[in-house]
Write a protein that holds these residues in place. Structure first.
Motif, PDB file in Angstrom:
ATOM      1  N   LEU A 237       2.468  -3.277  -5.131  1.00 24.16           N
ATOM      2  CA  LEU A 237       3.309  -3.226  -3.931  1.00 24.16           C
ATOM      3  C   LEU A 237       4.195  -1.990  -3.935  1.00 24.16           C
ATOM      4  O   LEU A 237       4.376  -1.324  -2.921  1.00 24.16           O
ATOM      5  CB  LEU A 237       4.202  -4.467  -3.867  1.00 24.16           C
ATOM      6  CG  LEU A 237       3.516  -5.768  -3.503  1.00 24.16           C
ATOM      7  CD1 LEU A 237       4.497  -6.921  -3.638  1.00 24.16           C
ATOM      8  CD2 LEU A 237       2.958  -5.706  -2.087  1.00 24.16           C
ATOM      9  N   LEU A 238       4.731  -1.715  -5.109  1.00 22.33           N
ATOM     10  CA  LEU A 238       5.585  -0.532  -5.218  1.00 22.33           C
ATOM     11  C   LEU A 238       4.798   0.714  -4.847  1.00 22.33           C
ATOM     12  O   LEU A 238       5.265   1.578  -4.119  1.00 22.33           O
ATOM     13  CB  LEU A 238       6.143  -0.401  -6.632  1.00 22.33           C
ATOM     14  CG  LEU A 238       7.121  -1.483  -7.066  1.00 22.33           C
ATOM     15  CD1 LEU A 238       7.521  -1.286  -8.515  1.00 22.33           C
ATOM     16  CD2 LEU A 238       8.354  -1.462  -6.191  1.00 22.33           C
ATOM     17  N   ASN A 239       3.576   0.775  -5.346  1.00 23.02           N
ATOM     18  CA  ASN A 239       2.717   1.926  -5.033  1.00 23.02           C
ATOM     19  C   ASN A 239       2.490   2.039  -3.546  1.00 23.02           C
ATOM     20  O   ASN A 239       2.548   3.107  -2.974  1.00 23.02           O
ATOM     21  CB  ASN A 239       1.334   1.751  -5.680  1.00 23.02           C
ATOM     22  CG  ASN A 239       1.374   2.123  -7.126  1.00 23.02           C
ATOM     23  OD1 ASN A 239       2.447   2.435  -7.646  1.00 23.02           O
ATOM     24  ND2 ASN A 239       0.230   2.089  -7.772  1.00 23.02           N
ATOM     25  N   LYS A 240       2.211   0.880  -2.947  1.00 27.23           N
ATOM     26  CA  LYS A 240       1.827   0.901  -1.537  1.00 27.23           C
ATOM     27  C   LYS A 240       2.988   1.269  -0.627  1.00 27.23           C
ATOM     28  O   LYS A 240       2.823   2.025   0.322  1.00 27.23           O
ATOM     29  CB  LYS A 240       1.280  -0.484  -1.145  1.00 27.23           C
ATOM     30  CG  LYS A 240       0.736  -0.484   0.263  1.00 27.23           C
ATOM     31  CD  LYS A 240       0.011  -1.757   0.586  1.00 27.23           C
ATOM     32  CE  LYS A 240      -0.433  -1.722   2.042  1.00 27.23           C
ATOM     33  NZ  LYS A 240      -0.705  -3.030   2.551  1.00 27.23           N
ATOM     34  N   PHE A 241       4.153   0.712  -0.914  1.00 27.71           N
ATOM     35  CA  PHE A 241       5.234   0.860   0.052  1.00 27.71           C
ATOM     36  C   PHE A 241       6.322   1.847  -0.334  1.00 27.71           C
ATOM     37  O   PHE A 241       7.036   2.353   0.522  1.00 27.71           O
ATOM     38  CB  PHE A 241       5.882  -0.501   0.316  1.00 27.71           C
ATOM     39  CG  PHE A 241       4.964  -1.434   1.038  1.00 27.71           C
ATOM     40  CD1 PHE A 241       4.665  -1.216   2.371  1.00 27.71           C
ATOM     41  CD2 PHE A 241       4.379  -2.511   0.388  1.00 27.71           C
ATOM     42  CE1 PHE A 241       3.817  -2.065   3.056  1.00 27.71           C
ATOM     43  CE2 PHE A 241       3.532  -3.361   1.057  1.00 27.71           C
ATOM     44  CZ  PHE A 241       3.243  -3.131   2.393  1.00 27.71           C
ATOM     45  N   ILE A 242       6.508   2.058  -1.606  1.00 29.68           N
ATOM     46  CA  ILE A 242       7.637   2.905  -1.977  1.00 29.68           C
ATOM     47  C   ILE A 242       7.155   4.208  -2.604  1.00 29.68           C
ATOM     48  O   ILE A 242       7.584   5.287  -2.255  1.00 29.68           O
ATOM     49  CB  ILE A 242       8.575   2.166  -2.939  1.00 29.68           C
ATOM     50  CG1 ILE A 242       9.185   0.976  -2.195  1.00 29.68           C
ATOM     51  CG2 ILE A 242       9.675   3.091  -3.445  1.00 29.68           C
ATOM     52  CD1 ILE A 242      10.233   0.231  -2.945  1.00 29.68           C
ATOM     53  N   PHE A 243       6.243   4.053  -3.497  1.00 26.11           N
ATOM     54  CA  PHE A 243       5.747   5.250  -4.169  1.00 26.11           C
ATOM     55  C   PHE A 243       4.399   5.604  -3.542  1.00 26.11           C
ATOM     56  O   PHE A 243       4.094   5.200  -2.442  1.00 26.11           O
ATOM     57  CB  PHE A 243       5.653   4.987  -5.669  1.00 26.11           C
ATOM     58  CG  PHE A 243       6.947   4.473  -6.249  1.00 26.11           C
ATOM     59  CD1 PHE A 243       8.112   5.210  -6.106  1.00 26.11           C
ATOM     60  CD2 PHE A 243       7.016   3.251  -6.894  1.00 26.11           C
ATOM     61  CE1 PHE A 243       9.318   4.746  -6.612  1.00 26.11           C
ATOM     62  CE2 PHE A 243       8.218   2.778  -7.413  1.00 26.11           C
ATOM     63  CZ  PHE A 243       9.370   3.521  -7.264  1.00 26.11           C
ATOM     64  N   ASP A 244       3.628   6.358  -4.222  1.00 28.54           N
ATOM     65  CA  ASP A 244       2.312   6.691  -3.687  1.00 28.54           C
ATOM     66  C   ASP A 244       1.355   6.785  -4.870  1.00 28.54           C
ATOM     67  O   ASP A 244       1.721   6.409  -5.979  1.00 28.54           O
ATOM     68  CB  ASP A 244       2.373   7.989  -2.879  1.00 28.54           C
ATOM     69  CG  ASP A 244       3.167   9.035  -3.621  1.00 28.54           C
ATOM     70  OD1 ASP A 244       2.795   9.330  -4.770  1.00 28.54           O
ATOM     71  OD2 ASP A 244       4.182   9.527  -3.091  1.00 28.54           O
ATOM     72  N   ASN A 245       0.167   7.332  -4.620  1.00 31.09           N
ATOM     73  CA  ASN A 245      -0.826   7.351  -5.701  1.00 31.09           C
ATOM     74  C   ASN A 245      -0.394   8.178  -6.908  1.00 31.09           C
ATOM     75  O   ASN A 245      -0.910   8.012  -7.997  1.00 31.09           O
ATOM     76  CB  ASN A 245      -2.150   7.878  -5.163  1.00 31.09           C
ATOM     77  CG  ASN A 245      -2.729   6.867  -4.208  1.00 31.09           C
ATOM     78  OD1 ASN A 245      -2.428   5.671  -4.335  1.00 31.09           O
ATOM     79  ND2 ASN A 245      -3.504   7.327  -3.244  1.00 31.09           N
TER      80      ASN A 245
END
Ligand SMILES: Nc1nc2c(ncn2[C@@H]2O[C@H](COP(=O)(O)OP(=O)(O)OP(=O)(O)O)[C@@H](O)[C@H]2O)c(=O)[nH]1
Ligand SMILES: [Mg+2]
Length: 493
Positions: free
Chosen positions: A109-117
């Motif tokens: 979730l963090l990757n999807k909404f806050i951070f990125d790949n």
């Protein structure tokens, strides 16, 4: 290079984030929770310097709790937006080495909404609770199994740099050993952090914050509109109730007066007939006085008293009638004011309903809903809109307010004219007796009052029905209000 290196600690509840923050900063300012279920509710940050490099350790509230929704997990991190926006040097993903599904989900979730790949390049997995962390072989061996396990859960995590530490609590029999262990852990951690020079700027965060803020505003606006509708409906119902009672009182008052007016009309008829009779006979005596002088004086006296009687009974009738009308008209003015107030309040109510309608598309089109960030909240708001705006809302109450055309002046003028006409010897009195008789029969003076209360009588049923409809809407909005309140923080309910 940023002046200060922001290090963000994230990880499951009770995995040792706050402990790690204490170890890194060399303090005990972060609360190490002993209760593994209910961890820190608040998380803070602290700066320290090592080898002339400044660090800011940003602790967060534990994620990956099975009870927590996507939004809760994400908003924990969002609270740290101020620092995250500056850029992060490193995210320390704290785990106790037994990665579970929830942790992986939270990381996703963090990757999807806050951070990125790119986040994996700036993340270090910190395995706590690993007493053998100084044994390189043991670490390697564990890492292999650990990566093997998480490879099928999250590829980015499987390739993330991982270090091992052990930060046991500094208390009891092993206090000094724990202190030593923490020192050694700190060394491992700082060595790792020293190499992290690049700053990572999570680009999705701003978008995420906007999405959450937008949604919170939707909740706030919906709640406000609903509260306004609720209050106005409540007022309208109470007001309409009072209005109906007030009209019923007026109707009762008129019914009573009707009886009284009937009484005095009868009296007036008697007085009028007697006075006119006296007047007629007085006039006859006066005329016969021409031929027979002794009847002249009594004739003048009798006709004068008859005339006074006619004028007196007429003026009493006018005064009584006038008093009744005045009272009625006063009530009518109040009734009119009430109609206007209700009309105004209904117009406002309509505005608030329109306002609620405009919020609906905002909600339907919100990214928050599309991404299904918090299904519980989304469901509540969907239900509120469907329940209240689902059917046509019928709140219109049309009140009629009539006017009377009573004129005391006209009546008084006619009475004066009548008296004047009676002065010269004539038979006109007979017509006036006839007219007084007619008036008693038709009670014309009550006609318009009766007309109004008759119309009201027909309206009562309609008004009660309207009250019932308003009550239905009120019940609906009350439920919506209760549901919405659940979405608000305790302080705003
Ligand atoms: N033996 C050992 N105990 C640890 C270690 N790290 C943390 N603990 C203990 O685990 C418990 C929880 O640690 P915290 O640092 O409060 O964990 P947290 O991640 O901040 O927890 P929340 O704030 O609730 O999410 C405390 O009793 C710590 O003493 C470790 O590396 N080894
Ligand atoms: Mg903590």
């Amino acid at each position: 290079m940023a002046e200060i290196r922001n290090i963000l600690l994230i990880g499951n509840v009770g995995n040792g984030k706050s402990t790690l923050a204490n170890v890194l900063t060399g303090t005990n300012e972060f609360e190490e929770s002993t209760n593994r279920i209910h961890g820190n509710s608040e998380a803070k940050s602290k700066e320290f310097e090592h080898k002339r490099i400044k660090y800011r350790i940003i602790d967060t509230v534990g994620i990956g709790d099975s009870e927590r929704t996507t939004e809760e997990i994400l908003s924990k991190i969002r609270d740290k937006a101020e620092f995250i926006n500056e850029g992060l040097n490193q995210i320390l993903f704290v785990t106790n080495g037994r990665f579970n599904d929830l942790e992986v989900k939270a990381f996703g979730l963090l990757n999807k909404f806050i951070f990125d790949n790119q986040v994996a390049d700036y993340t270090t997995i910190v395995c706590t609770n690993f007493p053998d962390f100084e044994n390189e072989e043991a670490c390697k061996e564990d890492l292999q199994t650990f990566r093997g396990k998480i490879a099928n859960l999250s590829m980015p995590l499987a390739s993330t740099a991982t270090i091992y530490v052990d930060n046991p609590p500094i208390k009891g029999r092993y206090k000094s050993i724990s202190e030593d262990s923490r020192k050694a852990s700190r060394k491992v951690l700082l060595e790792r952090l020293e190499t992290c020079q690049e700053v990572y700027q999570p680009e999705l965060l701003a978008k995420f914050i906007k999405m959450i803020d937008e949604f919170n505003l939707i909740i706030k606006d919906t709640n406000k509109a609903i509260s306004n509708i609720y209050n106005h409906l409540d007022n309208n119902i109470k007001y309409l109730g009072e209005f109906i009672t007030e009209r019923e009182n007026i109707v009762e008052m008129i019914e009573n007066f009707k009886e009284k007016i009937k009484e005095y009309m009868k009296e007036r008829y008697t007085t009028s007939t007697l006075s006119h009779a006296a007047l007629l006979s007085g006039k006859a005596l006066t005329i016969s006085g021409i031929f027979f002088p002794p009847t002249l004086v009594p004739g003048v006296i009798i006709s004068a008293s008859g005339l006074l009687g006619v004028a007196g009974s007429e003026s009493v009738a006018i005064a009584k009638e006038n008093a009744t009308y005045k009272l009625f008209e006063e009530r009518l003015v109040k009734d009119k004011e009430k109609c206007e107030t209700l009309e105004k309040s209904q117009a406002e109510l309509k505005e608030y309903i329109e306002e609620l309608k405009t919020i609906r598309p905002r909600f339907e089109n919100s990214e928050y809903k599309k991404e299904n960030i918090d299904s519980k909240k989304i469901e509540v708001i969907s239900n509120v809109f469907n329940n209240f705006l689902g059917e046509e809302i019928n709140i219109d109450v049309n009140l009629k307010n009539e006017k009377t055309e009573h004129s005391t002046g006209k009546k008084a003028g006619l009475a004066v004219l009548e008296t004047i006409c009676l002065v010269p010897p004539s038979l006109i009195s007979i017509y006036f007796i006839y007219r007084a008789n007619q008036e008693v029969k038709s009670r014309t003076s009550l006609d318009d009052m009766e007309k109004i209360i008759k119309n009201w009588g027909e309206e009562f049923k309609e008004l009660e029905e309207k009250k019932g409809l308003l009550k239905n809407e009120y019940d609906k909005i009350m439920l919506c209000k209760e549901e919405m309140a659940k979405l608000l923080p305790e302080s705003e309910r």
